[in-house]
Design a protein around this motif. Sequence first.
Motif, PDB file in Angstrom:
ATOM      1  N   GLY A  64       0.804  -1.212   0.000  1.00  0.00           N
ATOM      2  CA  GLY A  64       0.000   0.000   0.000  1.00  0.00           C
ATOM      3  C   GLY A  64       0.839   1.264   0.000  1.00  0.00           C
ATOM      4  O   GLY A  64       0.454   2.274  -0.583  1.00  0.00           O
ATOM      5  N   LEU A  65       2.002   1.200   0.654  1.00  0.00           N
ATOM      6  CA  LEU A  65       2.865   2.380   0.740  1.00  0.00           C
ATOM      7  C   LEU A  65       3.923   2.408  -0.360  1.00  0.00           C
ATOM      8  O   LEU A  65       4.853   3.219  -0.297  1.00  0.00           O
ATOM      9  N   ASP A 281      -8.283  11.767   3.531  1.00  0.00           N
ATOM     10  CA  ASP A 281      -7.790  11.145   2.306  1.00  0.00           C
ATOM     11  C   ASP A 281      -6.328  11.537   2.136  1.00  0.00           C
ATOM     12  O   ASP A 281      -6.007  12.717   1.991  1.00  0.00           O
ATOM     13  N   ALA A 282      -5.421  10.555   2.170  1.00  0.00           N
ATOM     14  CA  ALA A 282      -3.989  10.848   2.064  1.00  0.00           C
ATOM     15  C   ALA A 282      -3.631  11.533   0.755  1.00  0.00           C
ATOM     16  O   ALA A 282      -2.607  12.221   0.662  1.00  0.00           O
ATOM     17  N   ASN A 283      -4.472  11.375  -0.272  1.00  0.00           N
ATOM     18  CA  ASN A 283      -4.204  12.006  -1.565  1.00  0.00           C
ATOM     19  C   ASN A 283      -4.215  13.529  -1.485  1.00  0.00           C
ATOM     20  O   ASN A 283      -3.670  14.196  -2.360  1.00  0.00           O
ATOM     21  N   LEU A 306      -6.448   7.741   8.465  1.00  0.00           N
ATOM     22  CA  LEU A 306      -5.803   8.157   7.215  1.00  0.00           C
ATOM     23  C   LEU A 306      -6.044   7.077   6.176  1.00  0.00           C
ATOM     24  O   LEU A 306      -5.534   5.957   6.287  1.00  0.00           O
ATOM     25  N   THR A 307      -6.849   7.394   5.155  1.00  0.00           N
ATOM     26  CA  THR A 307      -7.253   6.407   4.154  1.00  0.00           C
ATOM     27  C   THR A 307      -6.521   6.610   2.827  1.00  0.00           C
ATOM     28  O   THR A 307      -5.848   7.610   2.610  1.00  0.00           O
ATOM     29  N   LYS A 308      -6.669   5.626   1.958  1.00  0.00           N
ATOM     30  CA  LYS A 308      -6.199   5.679   0.567  1.00  0.00           C
ATOM     31  C   LYS A 308      -4.697   5.895   0.443  1.00  0.00           C
ATOM     32  O   LYS A 308      -4.221   6.502  -0.518  1.00  0.00           O
ATOM     33  N   LEU A 309      -3.935   5.391   1.404  1.00  0.00           N
ATOM     34  CA  LEU A 309      -2.482   5.505   1.334  1.00  0.00           C
ATOM     35  C   LEU A 309      -1.917   4.703   0.168  1.00  0.00           C
ATOM     36  O   LEU A 309      -0.804   4.961  -0.292  1.00  0.00           O
ATOM     37  N   ASP A 310      -2.701   3.740  -0.324  1.00  0.00           N
ATOM     38  CA  ASP A 310      -2.245   2.926  -1.452  1.00  0.00           C
ATOM     39  C   ASP A 310      -2.344   3.666  -2.775  1.00  0.00           C
ATOM     40  O   ASP A 310      -1.762   3.224  -3.768  1.00  0.00           O
ATOM     41  N   THR A 312      -1.472   6.964  -3.336  1.00  0.00           N
ATOM     42  CA  THR A 312      -0.777   8.247  -3.333  1.00  0.00           C
ATOM     43  C   THR A 312       0.696   8.079  -3.009  1.00  0.00           C
ATOM     44  O   THR A 312       1.105   7.075  -2.436  1.00  0.00           O
ATOM     45  N   ALA A 313       1.482   9.078  -3.412  1.00  0.00           N
ATOM     46  CA  ALA A 313       2.896   9.135  -3.035  1.00  0.00           C
ATOM     47  C   ALA A 313       3.089  10.161  -1.921  1.00  0.00           C
ATOM     48  O   ALA A 313       4.197  10.591  -1.646  1.00  0.00           O
ATOM     49  N   LYS A 314       1.984  10.548  -1.266  1.00  0.00           N
ATOM     50  CA  LYS A 314       2.019  11.615  -0.267  1.00  0.00           C
ATOM     51  C   LYS A 314       1.906  11.093   1.165  1.00  0.00           C
ATOM     52  O   LYS A 314       1.400  11.774   2.046  1.00  0.00           O
ATOM     53  N   GLY A 315       2.387   9.856   1.375  1.00  0.00           N
ATOM     54  CA  GLY A 315       2.310   9.272   2.713  1.00  0.00           C
ATOM     55  C   GLY A 315       3.095  10.049   3.749  1.00  0.00           C
ATOM     56  O   GLY A 315       2.846   9.926   4.951  1.00  0.00           O
ATOM     57  N   GLY A 316       4.040  10.882   3.298  1.00  0.00           N
ATOM     58  CA  GLY A 316       4.828  11.689   4.219  1.00  0.00           C
ATOM     59  C   GLY A 316       4.014  12.712   4.976  1.00  0.00           C
ATOM     60  O   GLY A 316       4.495  13.283   5.972  1.00  0.00           O
TER      61      GLY A 316
END
Length: 356
Positions: A64-65, A281-283, A306-310, A312-316
């Motif tokens: 996911g990450l 939404d992590a996006n 925190l949803t939708k981490l899979d 996005t590249a914005k997990g930071g």
Amino acid sequence: MFNFFKKDKPAKPAEVATEPVASEEAQAVEQATPIDTTASHHEQSSATEASKSQLSWTERLRKGLSRSREQLSKQLKGIFSGGKIDEDVYEELETILLTSDVGVNATVSLLDDIRSRVKRDALSDTSQLKNALEDALLDLLHPLQQPLDTSTHHPFVIMMVGVNGAGKTTTIGKLANLFQAQGKSVLIAAGDTFRAAAREQLQAWGERNQVHVVASEGGDPGAVIFDAVQSAKSKGIDIVLADTAGRLPTQLNLMEEIKKVQRVIDKALPSAPHEVLLVLDANTGQNAVAQVQAFHQALNVTGLVLTKLDGTAKGGVIAAIAKQQPIPIRYIGVGEQLEDLRPFQAQEFVEALIHD
């Protein structure tokens, strides 16, 4: 006001990823995904779900990450490949963290921590910075690791809030499943009376999980949740998941309405809601931080999802939240399967984010 409870289990509604909304007219609407009833599609979906269910949580988290990890680790490889630690290295690391949505405040904090570790441990080679970064990030995120304890009240009322499109409705369905797996009884209050789609999605989730859903076609959302809490009290239900209408923090009139709903819940059960859970939404990246600040100011948010981490590249952004608004992250979501929502664990998150 009426309850929904059916024995037939429909297909699981899918969480719909949306882009951040900038205005009331541009708000995204969570729609239930149409069901394809063809045999071939069913077989393919079953095979896919079976394959995913075989993955451990650690494997699902890493998968996911993957986009966030690629964004961060690919750039870090150049720094950690060896060489002298100097100001140029710190400047390059600063740029990488900022472009990974860590945020200015968290980036400054992490760099200060890393500099201290370099001096304290007499580090001299850039290959030693990876562990320093990992430890600094873990120290920043660990205070957010506070599992939700639902045993303190009976029933335990959770008020779900967030903007449209954050995945709030899907999160309610997954939480109902998660709590049931813990042996808890659950009741869902369909407090988003403005959108028929939200009510229909919750009905589908209720049928899937064999959970009662208290709903109303239109009307006052506070009244729906009030009735749900009263029903939970009379039936001895352990947990009430109260949905609310999605809204933008800038919509002051709607934020006042949700405050009213919160007061109604307190009238139904003094001291409730026991948890105000904000779904993000992590996006949305840094916009998520602004949402946390706005909702917290209005409702005193006690936990985050925190949803939708899979997707996005914005997990930071989780680091930015930890620095600017350190509210406990109760759960993270890394996919559409029921098993893809789990309590937040800082150590496993940092490892999945940094390690190749």
